[in-house]
Enzyme design. Structure first.
Site, mmCIF file in Angstrom:
data_model
loop_
_atom_site.group_PDB
_atom_site.id
_atom_site.type_symbol
_atom_site.label_atom_id
_atom_site.label_comp_id
_atom_site.label_asym_id
_atom_site.label_seq_id
_atom_site.Cartn_x
_atom_site.Cartn_y
_atom_site.Cartn_z
ATOM 1 N N CYS A 92 -1.681 0.898 7.355
ATOM 2 C CA CYS A 92 -3.129 0.594 7.392
ATOM 3 C C CYS A 92 -3.483 -0.648 6.570
ATOM 4 C CB CYS A 92 -3.958 1.783 6.917
ATOM 5 S SG CYS A 92 -3.735 3.285 7.904
ATOM 6 N N CYS B 71 0.858 -1.186 0.000
ATOM 7 C CA CYS B 71 0.000 0.000 0.000
ATOM 8 C C CYS B 71 0.896 1.238 0.000
ATOM 9 C CB CYS B 71 -0.993 -0.022 1.158
ATOM 10 S SG CYS B 71 -0.268 0.021 2.805
ATOM 11 N N ASP C 84 -8.164 3.769 0.579
ATOM 12 C CA ASP C 84 -7.270 4.241 1.637
ATOM 13 C C ASP C 84 -8.103 4.805 2.801
ATOM 14 O OD1 ASP C 84 -5.388 5.463 3.204
ATOM 15 O OD2 ASP C 84 -4.394 6.514 1.554
ATOM 16 N N ASN D 114 2.102 1.623 4.478
ATOM 17 C CA ASN D 114 2.375 0.371 5.214
ATOM 18 C C ASN D 114 2.054 0.489 6.706
ATOM 19 O OD1 ASN D 114 5.057 -1.882 6.063
ATOM 20 N ND2 ASN D 114 3.087 -2.439 5.239
HETATM 21 P P1 4NP Z 1 -1.962 2.883 3.970
HETATM 22 O O1 4NP Z 1 -2.610 4.261 4.471
HETATM 23 O O2 4NP Z 1 -1.354 3.155 2.618
HETATM 24 O O3 4NP Z 1 -3.148 1.982 3.879
HETATM 25 O O4 4NP Z 1 -0.957 2.459 5.007
HETATM 26 C C1 4NP Z 1 -1.868 5.445 4.543
HETATM 27 C C2 4NP Z 1 -1.047 5.674 5.619
HETATM 28 C C3 4NP Z 1 -0.332 6.852 5.700
HETATM 29 C C4 4NP Z 1 -0.454 7.788 4.698
HETATM 30 C C5 4NP Z 1 -1.267 7.546 3.625
HETATM 31 C C6 4NP Z 1 -1.979 6.372 3.536
HETATM 32 N N1 4NP Z 1 0.268 9.003 4.791
HETATM 33 O O5 4NP Z 1 0.084 9.861 3.915
HETATM 34 O O6 4NP Z 1 1.052 9.198 5.742
#
Ligand code: 4NP
Length: 169
Positions: free
Chosen positions: A28, A23, A135, A26
């Protein structure tokens, strides 16, 4: 583009299968999918054959545990969310992995695009095949619950496909 007939690529080496779940951050989606898929593989007796590793295309959270909301959602459903530490995806892994499953189209672009071994995790979703895993980072708790539902049903389907693949090498 995807349905129950989506095929897993053959293992590069007999008797083992290495999967990366990818993703953006990393913290969620791919960590949730990792914990759930590993549990399903364990239940199916496949954990000795199939290695799962999650990572993010971004580096902001490297070394951090899962997002609190992701961890709480998993914990409430009976999973252990404590062991995750975020890693960044490296394109050099593509030469060794059997399968890279990304959560959305941006992740797909960031890992270098679709190929025989690189596809959307949601291609194996039995309810909404071919869909992205949205997301949940900037949204509310419902988003994490939705991710859990998607990764649970999709992990069952991936495990069944791996069972068939590894039974008939
Ligand atoms: P993930 O979600 O890609 O599902 O882990 C996110 C976690 C952090 C961020 C974006 C999406 N971020 O912009 O910090």
């Amino acid at each position: 583009m995807s349905n129950a007939h989506t095929l897993l690529p053959q293992p590069r080496l007999p008797g083992r299968y290495a999967i990366a779940l990818v993703c953006l951050g990393n913290i969620c989606r791919s960590p949730m999918a990792d914990v759930v898929l590993v549990q399903r593989l364990d239940d199916a007796g496949l954990s000795g054959l199939v290695q799962v590793r999650s990572s993010g295309t971004g580096d902001w959270h490297v070394g951090n545990p899962m997002d609190d909301r992701a961890a709480a959602t998993l914990t409430a459903a009976g999973y252990d969310a404590t062991r995750h530490r975020a890693r960044q995806f490296a394109r050099s892994w593509l030469d060794e992995l059997d399968l890279v499953l990304v959560m959305d189209g941006a992740n797909l672009d960031d890992v270098g695009g679709r190929s025989e071994r690189v596809m959307l995790f949601g291609e194996f979703d039995p309810v909404t095949p071919g869909t992205e895993v949205p997301d949940p980072y900037y949204g509310g708790p419902d988003g994490f619950e939705e991710v859990l539902q998607m990764v649970e049903r999709t992990s069952v389907a991936i495990t069944a496909a791996l069972q068939r693949l590894m039974d008939r090498p």
